[in-house]
Write a protein that holds these residues in place. Structure first.
Motif, PDB file in Angstrom:
ATOM      1  N   THR A  16       2.171 -12.133   2.528  1.00 15.25           N
ATOM      2  CA  THR A  16       2.436 -10.970   1.563  1.00 15.25           C
ATOM      3  C   THR A  16       2.829  -9.828   2.474  1.00 15.25           C
ATOM      4  O   THR A  16       2.001  -9.660   3.681  1.00 15.25           O
ATOM      5  CB  THR A  16       1.326 -10.711   0.680  1.00 15.25           C
ATOM      6  OG1 THR A  16       1.243 -12.146  -0.202  1.00 15.25           O
ATOM      7  CG2 THR A  16       1.648  -9.518  -0.222  1.00 15.25           C
ATOM      8  N   ASP A 116      -2.334 -13.791   2.246  1.00 17.43           N
ATOM      9  CA  ASP A 116      -3.276 -13.745   1.238  1.00 17.43           C
ATOM     10  C   ASP A 116      -4.007 -12.129   1.342  1.00 17.43           C
ATOM     11  O   ASP A 116      -5.183 -12.117   1.241  1.00 17.43           O
ATOM     12  CB  ASP A 116      -4.568 -14.790   1.133  1.00 17.43           C
ATOM     13  CG  ASP A 116      -3.917 -16.156   0.943  1.00 17.43           C
ATOM     14  OD1 ASP A 116      -2.933 -16.305   0.376  1.00 17.43           O
ATOM     15  OD2 ASP A 116      -4.453 -17.059   1.619  1.00 17.43           O
ATOM     16  N   LEU A 117      -3.014 -10.942   1.757  1.00 16.58           N
ATOM     17  CA  LEU A 117      -3.492 -10.119   1.655  1.00 16.58           C
ATOM     18  C   LEU A 117      -3.884  -9.328   0.274  1.00 16.58           C
ATOM     19  O   LEU A 117      -3.318  -9.745  -0.669  1.00 16.58           O
ATOM     20  CB  LEU A 117      -2.463  -8.892   2.140  1.00 16.58           C
ATOM     21  CG  LEU A 117      -2.253  -9.105   3.651  1.00 16.58           C
ATOM     22  CD1 LEU A 117      -0.903  -8.159   3.981  1.00 16.58           C
ATOM     23  CD2 LEU A 117      -3.369  -8.959   4.760  1.00 16.58           C
ATOM     24  N   ASP A 118      -4.999  -8.515   0.270  1.00 19.54           N
ATOM     25  CA  ASP A 118      -5.307  -7.972  -0.917  1.00 19.54           C
ATOM     26  C   ASP A 118      -5.050  -6.408  -1.119  1.00 19.54           C
ATOM     27  O   ASP A 118      -5.418  -5.436  -0.223  1.00 19.54           O
ATOM     28  CB  ASP A 118      -6.941  -7.813  -1.121  1.00 19.54           C
ATOM     29  CG  ASP A 118      -7.385  -7.501  -2.327  1.00 19.54           C
ATOM     30  OD1 ASP A 118      -6.638  -6.740  -2.982  1.00 19.54           O
ATOM     31  OD2 ASP A 118      -8.619  -7.563  -2.651  1.00 19.54           O
ATOM     32  N   ALA A 119      -3.815  -6.230  -1.710  1.00 20.50           N
ATOM     33  CA  ALA A 119      -3.259  -4.973  -1.852  1.00 20.50           C
ATOM     34  C   ALA A 119      -4.035  -3.874  -2.211  1.00 20.50           C
ATOM     35  O   ALA A 119      -3.932  -2.821  -1.801  1.00 20.50           O
ATOM     36  CB  ALA A 119      -1.953  -4.861  -2.862  1.00 20.50           C
ATOM     37  N   ASP A 120      -4.938  -4.162  -3.291  1.00 18.73           N
ATOM     38  CA  ASP A 120      -5.947  -3.242  -3.749  1.00 18.73           C
ATOM     39  C   ASP A 120      -7.049  -2.768  -2.548  1.00 18.73           C
ATOM     40  O   ASP A 120      -7.281  -1.424  -2.368  1.00 18.73           O
ATOM     41  CB  ASP A 120      -6.764  -3.449  -4.923  1.00 18.73           C
ATOM     42  CG  ASP A 120      -5.915  -3.731  -6.087  1.00 18.73           C
ATOM     43  OD1 ASP A 120      -4.997  -3.119  -6.159  1.00 18.73           O
ATOM     44  OD2 ASP A 120      -6.280  -4.537  -7.047  1.00 18.73           O
ATOM     45  N   GLU A 121      -7.516  -3.782  -1.937  1.00 12.48           N
ATOM     46  CA  GLU A 121      -8.251  -3.347  -0.655  1.00 12.48           C
ATOM     47  C   GLU A 121      -7.363  -2.498   0.483  1.00 12.48           C
ATOM     48  O   GLU A 121      -8.273  -1.688   0.978  1.00 12.48           O
ATOM     49  CB  GLU A 121      -8.833  -4.729   0.089  1.00 12.48           C
ATOM     50  CG  GLU A 121      -9.772  -4.640   1.250  1.00 12.48           C
ATOM     51  CD  GLU A 121     -11.050  -3.714   0.830  1.00 12.48           C
ATOM     52  OE1 GLU A 121     -11.561  -3.226   1.832  1.00 12.48           O
ATOM     53  OE2 GLU A 121     -11.539  -3.627  -0.105  1.00 12.48           O
TER      54      GLU A 121
END
Length: 161
Positions: A16, A116-121
């Motif tokens: 991502t 698996d990146l966390d956009a919110d983080e």
């Protein structure tokens, strides 16, 4: 222009890309700490930074795997002919900073690619690196610079030496 913007770019791969942009300078020490987390979770980082210790300079961000490097490439394109009128007031008021944060003017844009990146983080991590309103008003150019970004690295002048 409002606060930070973040866009996730979807692909068919497990990777991502998250693009984050905001219009306040970065606090150098907070960004130094955040960069560790970003480098660990991303296989690729790219962008430009607006850093408080060198506000007139465009800082490039490049990273592959755990290795990250920053380079001061000189003045922002909008400043090449002459500094914009009211630059000192731009440091003092968020409204003015937002007003000049368009193409060629100071802003931070970071593109992070990983599995698996966390956009919110990532958004939270980078938003926390921005200067606060109080820091903007208190004269932020004297902040400690853990990166040594106050100098431009001119390859051509080093070759001539």
């Amino acid at each position: 222009m409002g606060g930070p913007t973040c866009a996730g770019i979807a692909t068919d791969s497990p990777f991502t890309t998250v693009v984050h942009q905001f219009h306040r300078p970065l606090h150098p020490e907070r960004f130094h700490q955040a960069l560790r987390s970003l480098a660990q979770g991303c296989c690729r980082l790219r962008g430009q930074l607006w850093m408080a210790p060198a506000p007139e300079c465009r800082i490039l961000l490049r990273g592959a795997g755990p290795r990250v490097w920053l380079e001061n490439v000189g003045p922002w394109p909008a400043y090449l002919d002459a500094p914009p009128p009211g630059l000192s007031s731009a440091r003092e008021t968020n409204a003015t900073v937002r007003a000049i944060a368009d193409a060629g003017h100071p802003s931070t844009v970071i593109s992070a690619t990983g599995e698996d990146l966390d956009a919110d983080e990532i958004t939270r991590l980078l938003t926390d690196c921005q200067l606060t309103e109080a820091e903007m008003k208190s004269g932020f150019t004297a902040l400690a610079d853990p990166f040594g970004l106050d100098t431009t690295h001119d390859i051509d002048s080093r070759r001539a030496s």
